[in-house]
Design a protein around this motif. Structure first.
Motif, PDB file in Angstrom:
ATOM      1  N   SER A  95       0.857  -1.182   0.000  1.00 17.76           N
ATOM      2  CA  SER A  95       0.000   0.000   0.000  1.00 17.76           C
ATOM      3  C   SER A  95       0.892   1.231   0.000  1.00 17.76           C
ATOM      4  N   LYS A  96       0.574   2.170  -0.886  1.00 16.50           N
ATOM      5  CA  LYS A  96       1.422   3.367  -0.931  1.00 16.50           C
ATOM      6  C   LYS A  96       1.150   4.303   0.232  1.00 16.50           C
ATOM      7  N   PHE A  97       0.120   4.008   1.024  1.00 22.18           N
ATOM      8  CA  PHE A  97      -0.224   4.914   2.122  1.00 22.18           C
ATOM      9  C   PHE A  97       0.229   4.418   3.497  1.00 22.18           C
TER      10      PHE A  97
ATOM     11  N   ASN B  13       6.226 -10.596   6.968  1.00 26.54           N
ATOM     12  CA  ASN B  13       5.724 -10.257   5.624  1.00 26.54           C
ATOM     13  C   ASN B  13       6.374  -9.034   4.969  1.00 26.54           C
ATOM     14  N   VAL B  14       6.532  -9.137   3.652  1.00 23.67           N
ATOM     15  CA  VAL B  14       6.815  -7.956   2.830  1.00 23.67           C
ATOM     16  C   VAL B  14       5.781  -7.913   1.700  1.00 23.67           C
ATOM     17  N   GLY B  15       5.476  -6.707   1.231  1.00 22.30           N
ATOM     18  CA  GLY B  15       4.521  -6.553   0.130  1.00 22.30           C
ATOM     19  C   GLY B  15       5.198  -5.799  -1.005  1.00 22.30           C
ATOM     20  N   PRO B  16       5.786  -6.523  -1.945  1.00 17.94           N
ATOM     21  CA  PRO B  16       6.504  -5.844  -3.030  1.00 17.94           C
ATOM     22  C   PRO B  16       5.571  -5.000  -3.903  1.00 17.94           C
ATOM     23  N   THR B  17       6.151  -4.007  -4.579  1.00 20.78           N
ATOM     24  CA  THR B  17       5.391  -3.095  -5.429  1.00 20.78           C
ATOM     25  C   THR B  17       5.049  -3.778  -6.760  1.00 20.78           C
TER      26      THR B  17
ATOM     27  N   GLN C 269       9.978  -2.865  -0.802  1.00 15.56           N
ATOM     28  CA  GLN C 269      10.174  -1.473  -0.384  1.00 15.56           C
ATOM     29  C   GLN C 269      11.476  -1.293   0.404  1.00 15.56           C
ATOM     30  N   PRO C 270      12.211  -0.212   0.132  1.00 13.60           N
ATOM     31  CA  PRO C 270      13.483   0.027   0.825  1.00 13.60           C
ATOM     32  C   PRO C 270      13.331   0.060   2.348  1.00 13.60           C
TER      33      PRO C 270
END
Ligand code: H79
Length: 449
Positions: A298-300, A327-331, A337-338
């Protein structure tokens, strides 16, 4: 058989007997010793990477100007009741050209993670692998045309990381026959007539063939990770288990297949999302945890947990015999995300000095001490000190064994710390400053009678 394994087998058997005697439904489809053997690598690993990646990474928490700040971005379709025909359009734009499987696996490895669980299909129904069952998959429906699961399988093989697939069965908001369950968390906006939905047909023609693809096209898998909501019948759950056992007898199954709260199915227990058991359970369990709030990108959502929270939670989980699936949520570009990478590297740095107190450990034999947590191996206690005592004396209550040696795990010289044993326990004299502001680990070698 290793001593720790024997203890585990005994514990699990005792728990089962108590449950059966108490009349609590605890039927387990797998005989215990077999289950114990199968889960050995997983129990020793303690730490895995969860990856939520799908079409939802493209809208990234935004639909028609509405910005979702705190929720799960992978639930966008359901939350806004986006029609299938509109949601499908994300596929036309999904082109993660920056995706690099070696990079992702390298990040997991640097963090100290031993397995990766990635969403092969989430509730939105989109297959992130090359599926012949449908065109609604990453190879057929996107300009990307590559199969990232194949690339990850190869990268994982190279690096000795176990690849595992998340697969949503009951919920599939794209498929007209997937009924969801009584919670109405199915696609009722495109397909409002429940009576027309034939879940059994969807199960036979979509789920079983796709699971077969996953089990036969990507080499050895560590786990198939289900996220169930009780729509499937017991017979259908058994069919899934038999399918997995047929193609990959060593592949683990998490407990969210059917009635996951009772740990009736599967090889180990998945706790609720971001939930940590408050005690040791006598069998393997796992916390599916997030770094911020959402699982998908999510970008927010920039409300990242502190490293103090994450590392102490990790020690807490290990001290109760659990695994941390972080967890990670790749773009939609294919980037982790860095901010997430930096956090994972911080864990990796802590692991460089302290991983001995995590891998292959057992639960704390002294409960949850006031100053932190404890993990154990035969003859060794690992004291995870969160709050460094002001008087520089660490009291370990309830241990009457003789002391061999005490030292800081991060100290390459293993310089001995003074430790005395008394009726009430053991006291260790500490240096003035904590070597690690978050979790300093002291090794206490004890005499085993
Ligand atoms: O994949 C992640 C979640 O999407 C999935 N499990 C983890 C590993 C999950 N499936 N179901 N749930 C979580 C329960 C979710 C409930 C909610 Fe909602 C989703 C609460 C808020 C968003 C649906 C929409 C119910 C309320 C609003």
């Amino acid at each position: 058989m290793k001593k720790s394994l024997i203890i585990f087998v005994k514990l699990v058997s005792i728990v089962s007997i108590v449950m059966i005697v108490a009349g609590i439904g605890f039927a387990q489809p797998t005989p215990e010793p077999e289950r114990t053997q199968r889960t050995q690598w997983w129990r020793e690993a303690r730490f895995g990477m969860f990856i939520h990646w799908g079409l939802y990474a493209l809208p990234a928490g935004e639909w028609k100007g509405e910005k979702d700040k705190g929720g799960y971005s992978e639930w966008l379709m359901y939350k806004h009741q986006i029609p299938v025909a509109e949601y499908e359009k994300f596929a036309e734009k999904f082109n993660p050209v920056k995706f690099n499987a070696d990079e992702w696996v390298g990040i997991a490895k640097r963090a100290g993670m031993k397995y990766i669980v990635i969403t092969s299909k989430h509730h939105d129904g989109f297959a992130m692998f090359d599926s012949k069952v449908t065109d609604y998959d990453i190879v057929d429906a996107t300009p990307f045309k590559r199969d990232p699961m194949k690339e990850l399988a190869e990268a994982c093989q190279k690096e000795g990381i176990k690849l595992c697939f998340y697969y949503s069965v009951d919920r599939d908001w794209h498929h007209p026959e997937a009924q969801g369950n009584e919670l109405k968390q199915s696609n009722f906006w495109d397909y409002p007539d429940e009576s027309k939905k034939d879940f059994d047909k969807y199960f036979d023609k979509h789920v079983i063939p796709q699971l077969t693809e996953l089990l036969t096209n990507y080499g050895p898998l560590g786990i198939i990770w289900f996220d169930g909501i009780n729509k499937k019948s017991d017979e259908q759950n058994e069919r899934i288990i038999n399918l997995i056992r047929k193609h990959q007898p060593d592949c683990l199954i998490n407990s969210r297949l059917g009635d996951w709260k009772s740990y009736k199915w599967g090889d180990y227990r998945s706790m609720g999302d971001n939930k940590v058991s408050d005690k040791e359970l006598g069998y393997g369990w796992e916390n599916p945890g997030t770094l911020n709030h959402t699982y998908g990108y999510s970008k927010f959502d920039d409300d990242w947990k502190s490293m103090e929270k994450i590392i102490r939670m990790f020690a807490d989980i290990a001290s109760k015999g659990g695994n941390y699936l972080l967890n990670v949520g790749p773009t939609a570009d294919g980037i982790i995300q860095p901010e997430a990478v930096e956090m994972l590297y911080t864990i990796g740095k802590w692991m460089d000095s302290n991983s001995e107190s995590i891998y292959k450990t057992e639960a704390s034999p002294i409960g949850q001490p006031s100053w932190g947590r404890c993990t154990a191996k035969p003859g060794k206690l690992y004291l995870h000190v969160f709050d460094w005592p002001k008087n520089k004396r660490l009291d370990i209550k309830g241990i009457k064994n003789g002391i061999e040696k005490a030292y800081l795990l991060a100290d390459p010289q293993k310089q001995a710390l003074e430790a005395v044993s008394s009726e009430s326990g053991i006291t260790i004299e500490l240096p003035s400053n904590a070597p690690d502001a978050i979790d300093s680990v002291i090794v206490l070698e004890i005499k085993v009678k």
